[in-house]
Design an enzyme around this catalytic site. Structure first.
Site, mmCIF file in Angstrom:
data_model
loop_
_atom_site.group_PDB
_atom_site.id
_atom_site.type_symbol
_atom_site.label_atom_id
_atom_site.label_comp_id
_atom_site.label_asym_id
_atom_site.label_seq_id
_atom_site.Cartn_x
_atom_site.Cartn_y
_atom_site.Cartn_z
ATOM 1 N N VAL A 270 4.810 6.394 5.760
ATOM 2 C CA VAL A 270 3.448 6.830 6.057
ATOM 3 C C VAL A 270 3.454 8.010 7.025
ATOM 4 O O VAL A 270 2.742 8.999 6.831
ATOM 5 C CB VAL A 270 2.609 5.669 6.625
ATOM 6 C CG1 VAL A 270 1.239 6.159 7.069
ATOM 7 C CG2 VAL A 270 2.467 4.570 5.579
ATOM 8 N N LYS A 350 -1.909 -3.022 11.603
ATOM 9 C CA LYS A 350 -2.766 -4.208 11.556
ATOM 10 C C LYS A 350 -2.273 -5.317 12.472
ATOM 11 O O LYS A 350 -3.069 -6.039 13.078
ATOM 12 C CB LYS A 350 -2.883 -4.708 10.112
ATOM 13 C CG LYS A 350 -1.614 -5.308 9.545
ATOM 14 C CD LYS A 350 -1.654 -5.497 8.057
ATOM 15 C CE LYS A 350 -1.405 -4.230 7.310
ATOM 16 N NZ LYS A 350 -0.081 -3.633 7.444
ATOM 17 N N VAL A 377 -6.446 -1.588 7.229
ATOM 18 C CA VAL A 377 -6.880 -2.524 6.188
ATOM 19 C C VAL A 377 -7.181 -1.723 4.927
ATOM 20 O O VAL A 377 -7.984 -0.794 4.961
ATOM 21 C CB VAL A 377 -8.141 -3.314 6.593
ATOM 22 C CG1 VAL A 377 -8.547 -4.288 5.487
ATOM 23 C CG2 VAL A 377 -7.921 -4.057 7.897
ATOM 24 N N GLY A 379 -5.305 0.353 3.090
ATOM 25 C CA GLY A 379 -4.656 1.622 2.774
ATOM 26 C C GLY A 379 -5.692 2.704 2.554
ATOM 27 O O GLY A 379 -6.436 3.078 3.461
ATOM 28 N N GLY A 431 9.311 -0.525 -4.815
ATOM 29 C CA GLY A 431 8.803 -0.100 -3.517
ATOM 30 C C GLY A 431 7.512 -0.759 -3.091
ATOM 31 O O GLY A 431 6.930 -0.390 -2.061
ATOM 32 N N GLU A 434 8.829 -4.983 0.814
ATOM 33 C CA GLU A 434 9.909 -4.668 1.747
ATOM 34 C C GLU A 434 11.163 -5.468 1.383
ATOM 35 O O GLU A 434 11.117 -6.417 0.586
ATOM 36 C CB GLU A 434 9.478 -5.022 3.175
ATOM 37 C CG GLU A 434 8.238 -4.301 3.655
ATOM 38 C CD GLU A 434 8.476 -2.838 3.957
ATOM 39 O OE1 GLU A 434 9.656 -2.438 4.051
ATOM 40 O OE2 GLU A 434 7.483 -2.101 4.086
ATOM 41 N N ASP A 445 0.196 -10.900 6.378
ATOM 42 C CA ASP A 445 -0.401 -9.568 6.280
ATOM 43 C C ASP A 445 -1.886 -9.666 5.922
ATOM 44 O O ASP A 445 -2.738 -9.038 6.559
ATOM 45 C CB ASP A 445 0.357 -8.744 5.237
ATOM 46 C CG ASP A 445 -0.232 -7.362 5.046
ATOM 47 O OD1 ASP A 445 0.120 -6.455 5.819
ATOM 48 O OD2 ASP A 445 -1.054 -7.183 4.116
ATOM 49 N N LYS A 449 -5.369 -8.721 8.277
ATOM 50 C CA LYS A 449 -6.450 -7.865 7.782
ATOM 51 C C LYS A 449 -7.780 -8.622 7.783
ATOM 52 O O LYS A 449 -8.834 -8.048 8.092
ATOM 53 C CB LYS A 449 -6.116 -7.372 6.376
ATOM 54 C CG LYS A 449 -4.914 -6.436 6.326
ATOM 55 C CD LYS A 449 -4.508 -6.136 4.895
ATOM 56 C CE LYS A 449 -3.296 -5.219 4.849
ATOM 57 N NZ LYS A 449 -2.798 -4.988 3.470
ATOM 58 N N GLY A 546 1.011 2.062 0.322
ATOM 59 C CA GLY A 546 1.782 3.186 -0.183
ATOM 60 C C GLY A 546 1.638 4.403 0.712
ATOM 61 O O GLY A 546 0.707 4.503 1.528
#
Length: 578
Positions: A270, A350, A377, A379, A431, A434, A445, A449, A546
């Site tokens: 990112v 997050k 939250v 992307g 991808g 992880e 995750d 969020k 992404g």
């Protein structure tokens, strides 16, 4: 609540080539964040139409007729298609409507026709299917169905005509903005010798017709006057503009024009995307340093960007810290240090915000700065903005969302026959997951969020102790429910305000039936449905993770801060509007 639509026009002076498509995406995303559907009318890339005319003249000295119009139309169609692909890369769903699909009928034939009508039903259907609709400007269809062109300035004419047609229906807020390579209309050429040119803040249609027509063609202005349509002329990302309508003349004051100085903490997937975006706008942003653990590692950033291990060095000249390093403890220390120095902060973290968001906001308020968090939250999907806007306008009753792209990808693969382990391996190879996907698969995750969305929906002080988490793996995980062949299993996060303001909700695998907004969510797609207190539902969908979707959201926060520094509008007003 009324339907809000923004009609944008991008000409060849601002989309000069493919390198400028990212700037177009940033502008579109800016209005999406404000809860507006967007219609984008585009011209051919700079020089393309002239090149096509020259190509036609290689066959005949005076090209005309259907073949000539069809050839010239390919320039606009190419730009529209490529901008649609660029939006898809950023996680923004979009559709392209050519002149026949749009039903843009013209009066007259050849290369100087006038717009007569559009198929509003087709346009409204497209806007329900995707938040962005792209239209090749300058092109129409004649009485016989053949391609016609709208003449010089035809893309401006297309945009204004579509906005006027949309405005006919009651209960619809329609904005029309023509994006130019200048920041508005001037009383004289600002590059010419002589007295300094003055930039209009407001002017009438007749005042615009008294100008030379070099920025907005008179044919387009006359259509706006006939239809009583107010429109705006501005550069990319500007808060200030020139507004043309039934208005008196007023003038803009001068504004500060120095780049926003940005330090970036973290240069992974990112962070690299953010730095590359900022490097495309040197007049707006200066990267004072990219802070990493290992400065010797090869990274895909511009050669003139300083990579350092020294946070203090990067922050010394910065206005903003962008935190995209991840983790909690080190990120917490860095953000706190930046806030203590009076810097604005943009973060995609997050986990940090779920653990320390309220505390960081308290510090930031005391220092008169903000901790912006759009990318934390969804992307590239403006989930936090949607919830916050509905909360401010009418109030949120409940919401539910598919908030984790990795689990959605895995569940889709399982739905189509893969084993769970095979689906996880595929997600890692592509991808989406992880090397250690535990935080995704155990629901952590999505739960973090959910906490951030609850704070935006129900207030920072809402009691969230009753929220529950059930993942696909780990402690408390359950067997995947049976979808009975028709439904789809999704990891759904939800929350609702109950009696006495008690918040209930949680994360867990859920079967959604056909017809539900979550039933068809391919790959790593995310979706959020917010139900307001009046019973209306607000939905946003797109790529939730992404490099490019998340970087787009980070950069959108930075553009908000850039506009803060250049207008009389306060930072709170600009950022809260997004």
């Amino acid at each position: 609540m009324c339907e809000r639509i923004t009609v944008l026009k991008f000409g060849g002076s601002v989309l000069r080539g493919e390198d400028d498509l990212a700037a177009g995406v940033h502008e579109v995303y800016r209005w999406l964040r404000q809860g507006r559907r967007v219609v984008v009318v585009v011209s051919a890339f700079e020089g393309t139409t002239d090149a096509l005319v020259a190509r036609a003249r290689g066959y005949t000295d005076a090209p005309s007729g259907d073949a000539h119009a069809l050839l010239l139309s390919t320039g606009e169609c190419t730009t529209a298609a490529l901008l649609c692909l660029a939006l898809a890369r950023a996680g923004v769903p979009a559709r392209v409507l050519g002149p026949h699909a749009l039903g843009l009928r013209t009066r007259g034939e050849g290369t100087d026709a006038d717009p007569a009508s559009i198929d509003l039903v087709a346009l409204q259907r497209a806007l329900r299917e995707a938040p962005v609709v792209l239209v090749p400007g300058f092109i129409g269809a004649g009485a016989d169905g053949n391609v016609t062109l709208l003449g010089r300035g035809g893309s401006d004419l297309t945009a204004l005509f579509i906005a006027a047609e949309l405005r006919h229906e009651a209960g619809r807020d329609v904005q029309c903005r023509l994006i130019k390579d200048v920041d508005g209309l001037y009383d004289r050429d600002p590059k010419a010798a002589g007295p300094a040119a003055r930039r209009y803040q407001t002017l009438s249609w007749n005042d615009a017709l008294a100008l030379d027509g070099g920025i907005v063609q008179h044919k387009a202005v006359r259509l706006a006057r006939e239809r009583g349509l107010l429109f705006e002329v501005a550069a990319f990302q500007r808060e200030d503009c020139s507004r043309v309508g039934a208005l008196g003349v007023s003038w803009h004051d001068g504004t500060l024009e120095r780049p926003l100085r940005v330090a970036v903490l973290g240069c992974g997937t990112v962070g690299t995307g953010v730095v590359r975006h900022l490097a495309q706008h040197p007049s707006a942003f200066e990267v004072t340093g990219v802070v990493v653990r290992d400065a010797g590692k090869v990274r895909e950033v511009p050669a003139n960007v300083r990579v350092t291990t020294n946070l203090d060095e990067a922050l010394e000249r910065a206005d903003v810290l962008v935190e995209v390093a991840g983790g909690v403890d080190q990120a917490h220390a860095a953000v706190r240090w930046a806030v203590e120095r009076g810097l604005q902060v943009v973060t995609a973290n997050k986990a940090l915000l779920a653990a320390h968001g309220a505390e960081l906001d308290t510090w930031a308020d005391a220092k008169g700065v903000r901790v912006l968090r759009s990318a934390s939250v969804g992307g590239g999907v403006p989930m936090l903005e949607t919830v916050a806007r509905v909360a401010a306008e009418v109030g949120v009753a409940s919401f539910e969302g598919v908030l984790n792209g990795t689990t959605n990808f895995v569940l889709e693969r399982v739905r189509h026959g893969d084993t769970f382990d095979a689906a996880v391996r595929t997600a890692q190879r592509l991808g989406y997951a992880e090397a250690d996907p535990t935080r995704d698969l155990d629901g952590t995750d999505a739960f973090e969020k959910l906490v951030l969305l609850c704070r935006a929906a129900f207030g920072a002080g809402a009691d969230l102790s009753g929220l529950t988490r059930v993942g696909l793996v780990g402690a408390g995980a359950c067997e995947l429910p049976d979808a009975n062949g028709r439904g789809a299993v999704r990891l759904v996060a939800w929350a609702a305000r109950g009696a006495q303001g008690v918040i209930s909700g949680g994360v867990g695998p859920t079967v959604v039936p056909p017809g539900h907004a979550f039933h068809v969510l391919p790959g790593a797609t995310n979706c959020l449905c917010v139900r307001d207190v009046l019973g209306a539902t607000h939905t946003c969908t797109g790529a939730g993770a992404g490099q490019w979707p998340t970087a787009e959201s980070v950069v959108a926060d930075l553009w908000d801060l850039w506009r803060c520094a250049r207008t009389e509008t306060t930072c709170e007003e600009v950022c809260d509007a997004a």
